[in-house]
Design an enzyme around this catalytic site. Structure first.
Site, short mmCIF file in Angstrom:
data_model
loop_
_atom_site.label_atom_id
_atom_site.label_comp_id
_atom_site.label_asym_id
_atom_site.label_seq_id
_atom_site.Cartn_x
_atom_site.Cartn_y
_atom_site.Cartn_z
N ASP A 1 -19.12 20.78 0.99
CA ASP A 1 -18.05 20.83 2.00
C ASP A 1 -17.07 19.66 1.81
O ASP A 1 -17.45 18.60 1.34
CB ASP A 1 -18.69 20.77 3.39
N TRP B 1 -10.48 16.44 1.34
CA TRP B 1 -10.24 15.53 0.22
C TRP B 1 -8.79 15.68 -0.26
O TRP B 1 -8.09 14.70 -0.49
CB TRP B 1 -11.21 15.86 -0.92
N HIS C 1 -10.35 22.17 -4.27
CA HIS C 1 -11.38 23.08 -4.80
C HIS C 1 -11.54 22.88 -6.31
O HIS C 1 -12.65 22.94 -6.84
CB HIS C 1 -11.01 24.53 -4.48
N TRP D 1 -13.71 34.52 3.94
CA TRP D 1 -12.61 35.49 3.81
C TRP D 1 -11.56 35.27 4.88
O TRP D 1 -10.44 35.77 4.77
CB TRP D 1 -13.14 36.93 3.91
N ARG E 1 -10.01 32.65 5.48
CA ARG E 1 -9.00 31.69 5.03
C ARG E 1 -7.74 32.42 4.57
O ARG E 1 -7.74 33.63 4.42
CB ARG E 1 -9.56 30.84 3.90
N LEU F 1 -33.15 25.03 -16.09
CA LEU F 1 -32.65 24.83 -14.72
C LEU F 1 -32.29 26.20 -14.15
O LEU F 1 -31.54 26.95 -14.79
CB LEU F 1 -31.40 23.93 -14.71
N GLU G 1 -35.97 19.80 4.06
CA GLU G 1 -35.43 18.56 4.63
C GLU G 1 -33.91 18.63 4.48
O GLU G 1 -33.40 19.17 3.48
CB GLU G 1 -35.94 17.35 3.83
C1 FPP Z 1 -15.80 23.86 1.34
O1 FPP Z 1 -14.76 22.94 1.48
C2 FPP Z 1 -15.77 24.42 0.02
C3 FPP Z 1 -15.57 25.73 -0.28
C4 FPP Z 1 -15.36 26.77 0.73
C5 FPP Z 1 -15.50 26.17 -1.67
C6 FPP Z 1 -16.53 25.59 -2.56
C7 FPP Z 1 -16.03 25.70 -3.93
C8 FPP Z 1 -16.15 24.77 -4.87
C9 FPP Z 1 -16.91 23.52 -4.73
C10 FPP Z 1 -15.43 24.94 -6.14
C11 FPP Z 1 -16.03 25.66 -7.24
C12 FPP Z 1 -17.40 26.14 -7.15
C13 FPP Z 1 -18.02 26.69 -8.20
C14 FPP Z 1 -19.40 27.18 -8.11
C15 FPP Z 1 -17.34 26.81 -9.50
P1 FPP Z 1 -13.64 23.22 2.56
O2 FPP Z 1 -12.52 23.91 1.89
O3 FPP Z 1 -14.25 23.95 3.71
O4 FPP Z 1 -13.24 21.78 2.97
P2 FPP Z 1 -12.68 21.34 4.39
O5 FPP Z 1 -13.78 21.57 5.39
O6 FPP Z 1 -12.39 19.90 4.19
O7 FPP Z 1 -11.46 22.15 4.67
#
Ligand code: FPP
Length: 242
Positions: free
Chosen positions: A19, A24, A36, A68, A70, A130, A206
């Protein structure tokens, strides 16, 4: 049951709610998709770190059944990022012995992405260094509802009796069938929620909640989180042996 201090890293199943990509990016006046993209770089590094530590199972929450909601631009951008990730990482994941599995419903996913996912699963099927599981259009309640439907159909077709449905039979039809339950669930970015991530599988996990956003969750923090986990006394409902 023993405490986790007895558990070597190589037997661990670590699951991560990645998250904070958006925050960021916003903090740096960048578009959310840049966050992302940076998050995808972190995925590469964390997979490498997990391999270096000989962790056996790593499960990552990449896209939820709720994501979805978003904006169309962000959803399309994320889907393009997943496609790019699979294309760019497939050869390396295969050669390093990573076995990839995607969990979640494929219903709403684009066929080109599904083909890439299936290709990577097939290519890495015989690997075992893995076990990397990626939740893509994954939601725990959706998984449980789909499993209930599958079992109901098996009863209807006479394959099983209602009395055959117990915890093991149910777990055997989940997307995660065959995987051990997570020992540790990490959530980055200072939110204290589990957000529909592996609710069936995580009942004895945990949890460690980290304030750092996912793009800044480096390998040093990952190792620190594992150390915190190893200090926990897991009892699985029994009395402490400590
Ligand atoms: C949550 O941050 C993150 C996501 C919904 C997307 C996760 C995707 C990745 C880490 C990128 C690529 C992944 C792979 C497996 C290649 P957010 O957008 O909810 O952040 P925020 O809460 O700060 O808005």
């Amino acid at each position: 049951m023993s405490s986790t201090t007895d558990i070597p890293t190589q037997d661990l199943h670590v699951a991560i709610i990645m998250d904070g990509n958006g925050r960021w990016a916003t903090a740096k006046s960048l578009a959310r998709l840049k966050g992302h993209a940076k998050g995808a770089d972190r995925v590469r590094d964390i997979v490498d770190a997990a391999m270096d530590m000989e962790i056996s199972h790593l499960t990552l929450f990449a896209f939820s059944t709720e994501n979805w909601k978003r904006s169309e631009g962000e959803v399309l951008g994320l889907m393009a990022l997943f496609r790019r990730f699979i294309r760019s990482e497939a050869a390396k994941l295969f050669s390093r012995g990573v076995k990839v599995r995607f969990i979640g419903s494929r219903d709403r996913l684009d066929q080109s992405l599904i083909s890439l996912m299936e290709g990577l699963e097939t290519q890495t099927a015989d690997n075992d260094k893995l076990y990397l599981t990626i939740g893509l259009n994954y939601g725990g309640r959706d998984e449980i509802a789909r499993t209930a439907k599958k079992l109901a159909q098996m009863v209807k077709s006479g394959e099983i009796e209602p009395d055959d449905i117990d915890i093991d039979a149910f777990a055997g039809q989940l997307d995660t069938n065959g995987l051990p339950d997570p020992d540790l669930v990490i959530r980055t970015s200072g939110e204290y929620r589990t957000s529909n991530f592996l609710p069936w599988q995580s009942v004895y996990a945990e949890y460690v909640f980290e304030d750092t956003t996912w793009p800044d969750f480096d390998n040093h923090l990952f190792a620190k989180t594992l150390e915190e986990f190893k200090g926990r006394n897991r009892r699985f409902g029994a009395v402490s042996s400590k």
